[in-house]
Design an enzyme around this catalytic site. Structure first.
Site, PDB file in Angstrom:
ATOM      1  N   HIS A 118     -12.725  78.203  78.011  1.00 41.82           N
ATOM      2  CA  HIS A 118     -12.029  78.832  76.880  1.00 41.82           C
ATOM      3  C   HIS A 118     -12.783  78.725  75.565  1.00 41.82           C
ATOM      4  O   HIS A 118     -12.224  79.072  74.526  1.00 41.82           O
ATOM      5  CB  HIS A 118     -10.648  78.211  76.678  1.00 41.82           C
ATOM      6  CG  HIS A 118      -9.682  78.500  77.766  1.00 41.82           C
ATOM      7  ND1 HIS A 118      -8.792  79.549  77.718  1.00 41.82           N
ATOM      8  CD2 HIS A 118      -9.470  77.895  78.948  1.00 41.82           C
ATOM      9  CE1 HIS A 118      -8.070  79.556  78.816  1.00 41.82           C
ATOM     10  NE2 HIS A 118      -8.458  78.559  79.595  1.00 41.82           N
ATOM     11  N   LYS A 140      -2.837  81.412  63.099  1.00 43.47           N
ATOM     12  CA  LYS A 140      -3.600  80.783  64.180  1.00 43.47           C
ATOM     13  C   LYS A 140      -3.937  79.373  63.730  1.00 43.47           C
ATOM     14  O   LYS A 140      -3.732  79.032  62.570  1.00 43.47           O
ATOM     15  CB  LYS A 140      -4.890  81.562  64.466  1.00 43.47           C
ATOM     16  CG  LYS A 140      -5.715  81.847  63.200  1.00 43.47           C
ATOM     17  CD  LYS A 140      -6.931  82.728  63.464  1.00 43.47           C
ATOM     18  CE  LYS A 140      -6.622  84.199  63.613  1.00 43.47           C
ATOM     19  NZ  LYS A 140      -6.896  84.759  64.924  1.00 43.47           N
ATOM     20  N   ARG A 141      -4.485  78.521  64.630  1.00 42.15           N
ATOM     21  CA  ARG A 141      -4.948  77.224  64.200  1.00 42.15           C
ATOM     22  C   ARG A 141      -5.955  77.379  63.058  1.00 42.15           C
ATOM     23  O   ARG A 141      -6.690  78.360  63.000  1.00 42.15           O
ATOM     24  CB  ARG A 141      -5.593  76.482  65.378  1.00 42.15           C
ATOM     25  CG  ARG A 141      -4.597  75.967  66.407  1.00 42.15           C
ATOM     26  CD  ARG A 141      -3.620  74.962  65.803  1.00 42.15           C
ATOM     27  NE  ARG A 141      -4.260  73.716  65.496  1.00 42.15           N
ATOM     28  CZ  ARG A 141      -4.197  72.611  66.247  1.00 42.15           C
ATOM     29  NH1 ARG A 141      -3.479  72.624  67.366  1.00 42.15           N
ATOM     30  NH2 ARG A 141      -4.802  71.519  65.886  1.00 42.15           N
ATOM     31  N   LYS A 178     -12.745  80.319  62.490  1.00 43.44           N
ATOM     32  CA  LYS A 178     -11.792  81.418  62.365  1.00 43.44           C
ATOM     33  C   LYS A 178     -11.792  82.016  60.952  1.00 43.44           C
ATOM     34  O   LYS A 178     -11.226  83.076  60.717  1.00 43.44           O
ATOM     35  CB  LYS A 178     -10.394  80.942  62.746  1.00 43.44           C
ATOM     36  CG  LYS A 178     -10.268  80.531  64.231  1.00 43.44           C
ATOM     37  CD  LYS A 178      -8.884  79.969  64.543  1.00 43.44           C
ATOM     38  CE  LYS A 178      -8.759  79.386  65.944  1.00 43.44           C
ATOM     39  NZ  LYS A 178      -8.620  80.415  66.994  1.00 43.44           N
ATOM     40  N   THR A 221      -5.532  85.746  71.324  1.00 39.40           N
ATOM     41  CA  THR A 221      -4.382  86.382  71.971  1.00 39.40           C
ATOM     42  C   THR A 221      -3.382  86.808  70.895  1.00 39.40           C
ATOM     43  O   THR A 221      -2.624  87.758  71.098  1.00 39.40           O
ATOM     44  CB  THR A 221      -3.699  85.435  72.973  1.00 39.40           C
ATOM     45  OG1 THR A 221      -3.558  84.150  72.363  1.00 39.40           O
ATOM     46  CG2 THR A 221      -4.532  85.304  74.238  1.00 39.40           C
ATOM     47  N   LYS A 259      -0.922  90.194  70.394  1.00 36.16           N
ATOM     48  CA  LYS A 259       0.507  90.188  70.040  1.00 36.16           C
ATOM     49  C   LYS A 259       0.745  91.033  68.793  1.00 36.16           C
ATOM     50  O   LYS A 259       1.734  91.780  68.708  1.00 36.16           O
ATOM     51  CB  LYS A 259       0.977  88.752  69.782  1.00 36.16           C
ATOM     52  CG  LYS A 259       0.981  87.887  71.040  1.00 36.16           C
ATOM     53  CD  LYS A 259       1.017  86.389  70.733  1.00 36.16           C
ATOM     54  CE  LYS A 259       0.533  85.609  71.945  1.00 36.16           C
ATOM     55  NZ  LYS A 259       0.188  84.202  71.626  1.00 36.16           N
TER      56      LYS A 259
HETATM   57  C1  26W Z   1     -10.623  68.635  74.597  1.00 36.70           C
HETATM   58  C2  26W Z   1     -10.394  69.227  73.268  1.00 36.70           C
HETATM   59  C3  26W Z   1     -10.173  70.662  73.354  1.00 36.70           C
HETATM   60  C4  26W Z   1      -8.886  71.151  73.289  1.00 36.70           C
HETATM   61  C5  26W Z   1      -8.668  72.489  73.387  1.00 36.70           C
HETATM   62  C6  26W Z   1     -11.235  71.529  73.521  1.00 36.70           C
HETATM   63  C7  26W Z   1     -11.007  72.844  73.620  1.00 36.70           C
HETATM   64  C8  26W Z   1      -9.730  73.341  73.559  1.00 36.70           C
HETATM   65  C9  26W Z   1      -9.475  74.797  73.762  1.00 36.70           C
HETATM   66  C10 26W Z   1     -10.650  75.443  74.395  1.00 36.70           C
HETATM   67  C11 26W Z   1      -9.040  75.477  72.535  1.00 36.70           C
HETATM   68  C12 26W Z   1      -8.402  76.811  72.794  1.00 36.70           C
HETATM   69  O1  26W Z   1      -7.205  76.924  72.715  1.00 36.70           O
HETATM   70  N1  26W Z   1      -9.192  77.880  73.040  1.00 36.70           N
HETATM   71  C13 26W Z   1      -8.660  79.230  72.926  1.00 36.70           C
HETATM   72  O2  26W Z   1      -8.258  79.704  74.199  1.00 36.70           O
HETATM   73  C14 26W Z   1      -7.603  80.953  74.054  1.00 36.70           C
HETATM   74  C15 26W Z   1      -7.072  81.338  75.419  1.00 36.70           C
HETATM   75  O3  26W Z   1      -8.121  81.656  76.271  1.00 36.70           O
HETATM   76  C16 26W Z   1      -8.544  81.985  73.476  1.00 36.70           C
HETATM   77  O4  26W Z   1      -7.823  83.169  73.273  1.00 36.70           O
HETATM   78  C17 26W Z   1      -9.120  81.503  72.156  1.00 36.70           C
HETATM   79  O5  26W Z   1     -10.090  82.397  71.680  1.00 36.70           O
HETATM   80  C18 26W Z   1      -9.719  80.128  72.325  1.00 36.70           C
HETATM   81  O6  26W Z   1     -10.127  79.594  71.082  1.00 36.70           O
END
Ligand code: 26W
Length: 814
Positions: free
Chosen positions: A359, A550-551, A556, A658, A662
């Site tokens: 992701h 968003k976060r 971003k 995503t 929406k």
């Molecule tokens: C371990 C720490 C950690 C936690 C969460 C590392 C990475 C993440 C995720 C990869 C963060 C995340 O939410 N990524 C998002 O995933 C969405 C669903 O696929 C995408 O639409 C977003 O672009 C992406 O940032």
């Protein structure tokens, strides 16, 4: 027993069922029940239906000895359940009537439900949309995760700064979970490893500690089908026999401490988005839920088949990012150590069973664990990982003999500095399919971070562009637009979102456009009221609602948006009588608690907002607000009320997005970079119906290679210079003029890693095109309708059907 018969209470009429549950389940006087109590009673009515659906689905799948998919995810960002459950069981109308009989609206009731916020952001919400789609397209499926006692923190704003509060979402109980008291597994930690029987691949793990994983199920209803999916969440419980001695001798404090040491595993979600915590508790969480899930999967399989040799024919396990990647080693351990498999046979099964979604490309988000920590917490798994690695590298070496750089890049162990296990590499080697989440992201994966793996196994890598569930994000969130669409093209879009394309021709119809604009206006009024109630700022619902939710993260580029707002403010002051298009710029999102610059951006938004919102010279034509505590339920209010969707990440950084889907689905136009799924949104809605600006991924890479010089852009661009000088000079923080010096310095002197300055001019130019279009409401409406019409591709049903066919080997309902 006939499970298709309605629950006993149904025949007495819906309101009678609510009354009965108020009395029998909630134990309150129906005549004096509070909205929260009525909500619980209404939920019980839905729950009766869901129980039966769950039992019928389980019975059918067991009878068919069905192949199933298991979606392992540390995060499920579910939000509220009541409206979705009522819609799925077809009780929305009747329960609205029952609510009315108690002098409430259904909205009054749903508002009392706490969000199940068991996730951070995009990854967690995607998992929730996928569950909805897996049930709806009738896949035999389970989600597996952690029953966190505390979900994503609640955000409040004090003096312009984010303050985090715990989220005790289970405090008042939830009507939606089914504790499965008979289902629990031991999960072990620590200790050492002894060799197993002579001649076997197995070892004996002398563990040092053990915790119980107890199952709690949530039923995920399908839409347009009586089938459901299951979300099975694990709670950590200390084994009951622990430290009885302390208890018996009256040392309750020590006994409690002991208990906590185990039960803390499922207490709280790590609120870090994209920066791995690197803490031992996090590793324990990952192993805890992964081990319990795989034990449960094997137990179910053995109950149905009596042997594990056919596991890969019946079981697909999906890794949602690397958080459950330890499952690769856990399945090997269970097969080899506990089920007497040989290494090669176990490895062949494992690779067929697992698949993995990446992701993010952000290097700092790729999980690695120190070898020393893994040795301490999971010694047997480390041993297994070493063996997987040595066999893998030996095979790779045959392909490129002597190429040490190649081997180093592939290794499961990062050798520079402290040795660490690379969880993405473990996931790739242990899976038969690996995917990214948008066309661009999947392409970048094989060109950059996973290039050498793709060279070895090109057929392993694929793309699965994300999607969102139209049930929650259109039917439920935007009832006004949903009924307009129903009366225009029928109601089949809920299950076949492609049908939205039928709206395209109606964009030419003035009556339809006006009806569409009226719906948007009503949604904006609702959003304006939410903003007023939660920020105190009154906003003009006829102004352009410009939304970035968003976060909060540097990549971003919320800061780029703020720069643009300040530029607009300065331009308005320079020419106050010009015909400015009124705008309300709306932000929302949480910052990780330790992410200093993200928190500074939140504060800057508030500081700039305070100045702009009270400057009489603007005559209300520009407002800047920050909606606190962004989450699923807040998003359900914001998405329908947006005119403009800000998707402005540096090209090549946002895996998919995503929220972009929406917002477009709810008729917002996108202003964005050629990044993530924006690229595919552009393809689906057409170049004329989206505002694309900025450097492309290739141009970003080229500028970086050539030596990007933000300072030069600053010196050569008076408009940008004025903006940065105002922020850095304390124009918006007069009580502390140096407050944003560091933030601005990170752009000018710190390299501006995400290239805000490079994209600034092209962004501002795109915003001018937005203004020009907004002046013509009918032209705007045509393009907004074209966006809704073009969103069929972005249903998570489509995504799940692709996974089912290409990754999981399952048949989905068409
Ligand atoms: C371990 C720490 C950690 C936690 C969460 C590392 C990475 C993440 C995720 C990869 C963060 C995340 O939410 N990524 C998002 O995933 C969405 C669903 O696929 C995408 O639409 C977003 O672009 C992406 O940032």
């Amino acid at each position: 027993m006939n499970l298709n018969a309605p629950p006993a209470s149904a025949s007495a009429g819906p309101n009678a069922a609510v009354e009965r549950h108020l009395l029998d389940t909630v134990a309150t006087d129906p005549a004096a029940a509070s909205p929260a109590e009525i909500m619980h009673a209404v939920a019980q009515v839905a729950r009766e239906h869901l129980s039966r659906r769950w039992v019928a689905t389980d019975r059918a799948d067991r009878a068919a000895r069905a192949r199933r998919v298991y979606y392992l995810s540390m995060e499920f960002l579910i939000g509220r359940t009541l409206s979705n459950a009522l819609a799925a069981v077809g009780l929305t109308g009747e329960m609205a009537a029952a609510a009315k009989a108690h002098a409430n609206t259904l909205e009054d009731l749903t508002a009392t439900e706490a969000d199940a916020a068991l996730g951070n952001g995009g990854l967690g919400r995607l998992a929730a949309c996928f569950l909805d789609s897996m049930a709806t397209v009738e896949l035999p499926s389970y989600g597996y995760g952690i029953r966190y006692e505390f979900g994503m923190f609640k955000q409040s704003i004090v003096g312009g700064r984010q303050v985090e509060h715990p989220d005790p979402w289970l405090e008042d109980g939830t009507p939606w979970e089914f504790p499965r008291t008979g289902v629990s597994y031991p999960v072990r930690f620590g200790g050492w490893v002894e060799p197993g029987a002579h001649g076997s691949s197995g070892s004996i793990w002398r563990h040092a500690g053990e915790v119980n994983a107890k199952a709690y199920d949530m039923v995920i209803p399908g839409h347009g089908t009586p089938r459901v999916s299951t979300l099975r969440l694990w709670k950590a419980a200390a084994p009951s026999q622990i430290d009885l001695h302390a208890f018996n001798t009256g040392d309750y404090a020590r006994a409690a401490e002991f208990k906590n040491q185990y039960e803390n595993i499922s207490w709280v979600l790590y609120p870090n988005d994209s920066t791995p915590a690197g803490r031992e508790l996090r590793l324990r969480q990952e192993y805890f839920f992964t081990s319990a899930s795989i034990q449960d999967i094997l137990a179910r399989h053995l109950a149905e088949h009596g042997r594990l040799t056919n596991l890969a024919e019946k079981v697909a396990i999906h890794l949602n990012d690397t958080h459950p990647a330890i499952g690769v080693a856990e399945l090997m351990r269970l097969l080899v150590d506990e089920h007497a498999f040989g290494w090669a046979g176990a490895w062949a099964l494992t690779q067929k069973v697992f698949s993995y979604t990446n992701h993010t490309l952000m290097p700092e988000a790729l999980e690695t664990w120190p070898v020393s920590l893994m040795q301490h917490v999971l010694p047997r798994h480390l041993e297994i990982i070493f063996r997987i690695n040595s066999e893998f590298l030996a095979a790779a070496a045959k392909l490129r003999p002597g190429d040490n750089e190649f081997m180093r890049s592939l290794s499961l162990i990062e050798e520079r500095g402290e040795r660490r296990v690379r969880m993405a590499h473990l996931s790739i080697v242990g899976s038969h399919k690996v995917n990214g989440v948008s066309a661009l992201h999947s392409e970048l994966l094989v060109q950059t971070i996973f290039a050498n793996f793709a060279a070895l196994w090109p057929e392993r890598f694929t793309n699965m562009t994300n999607g969102v569930t139209p049930r929650r994000w259109l039917a439920q969130a935007n009832t006004g637009l949903a009924s307009l669409i129903d009366s225009t093209i029928g109601d089949g879009w809920r299950l076949h979102l492609d049908q939205l394309i039928g709206l395209r021709e109606h964009a030419a119809n003035a009556d339809f456009r006006n009806a569409f604009l009226a719906v948007k206006q009503a949604n904006k009024l609702r959003l304006a009221e939410h903003i007023r109630a939660h920020t105190g700022v009154p906003v003009d619902a006829t102004s352009l609602f410009d939304v970035q939710v968003k976060r909060i993260h540097e990549y971003k580029r919320q800061l780029l948006n703020v720069l643009q707002v300040v530029a607009r403010y300065q331009a308005m002051l320079a020419d106050p009588d010009a015909d400015w298009v009124p705008r309300t710029v709306i932000f929302a999102g949480k910052a990780a608690s330790s992410y200093v610059s993200a928190k500074a951006v939140i504060q800057l938004i508030h500081d700039v907002g305070t100045v702009i919102n009270t400057d009489a010279r603007l005559r209300g034509r520009l407002k800047l607000v920050f909606v606190p505590n962004y989450g699923v339920s807040v998003a359900e209010v914001i998405m329908p009320g947006a005119d403009l969707s800000e998707q402005i990440s540096t090209a090549g950084t946002e895996a998919s997005g995503t929220g972009n889907m929406k917002l477009a689905l709810n008729g917002a136009l996108t202003i964005g970079t050629d990044d993530g799924a924006n690229v595919e949104i552009r393809q689906q809605v057409g170049d004329d119906n989206i505002f694309i600006f900025g450097l492309s991924t290739a141009q970003v890479a080229a500028q970086r290679a050539a030596g990007y010089q933000p300072l030069r852009i600053y010196e050569e661009n008076p408009r940008l210079k004025a903006v940065l000088d105002a922020i850095a000079g304390g124009r918006f923080s007069e009580d502390e003029p140096g407050r944003y010096r560091a933030l601005v310095d990170s752009l000018l002197w710190g390299g501006d890693h995400y290239m805000l300055l490079a994209d600034f001019d092209s962004y501002v130019a795109a915003q001018s095109r937005v203004d020009a279009l907004y002046r013509d409401p009918q032209a705007w409406a045509r393009k907004a309708i074209a966006n809704v019409a073009g969103m069929g591709f972005f249903s998570s049903d489509r995504t799940i059907r692709e996974y089912a066919r290409d990754v999981w080997g399952l048949a989905a309902k068409a």
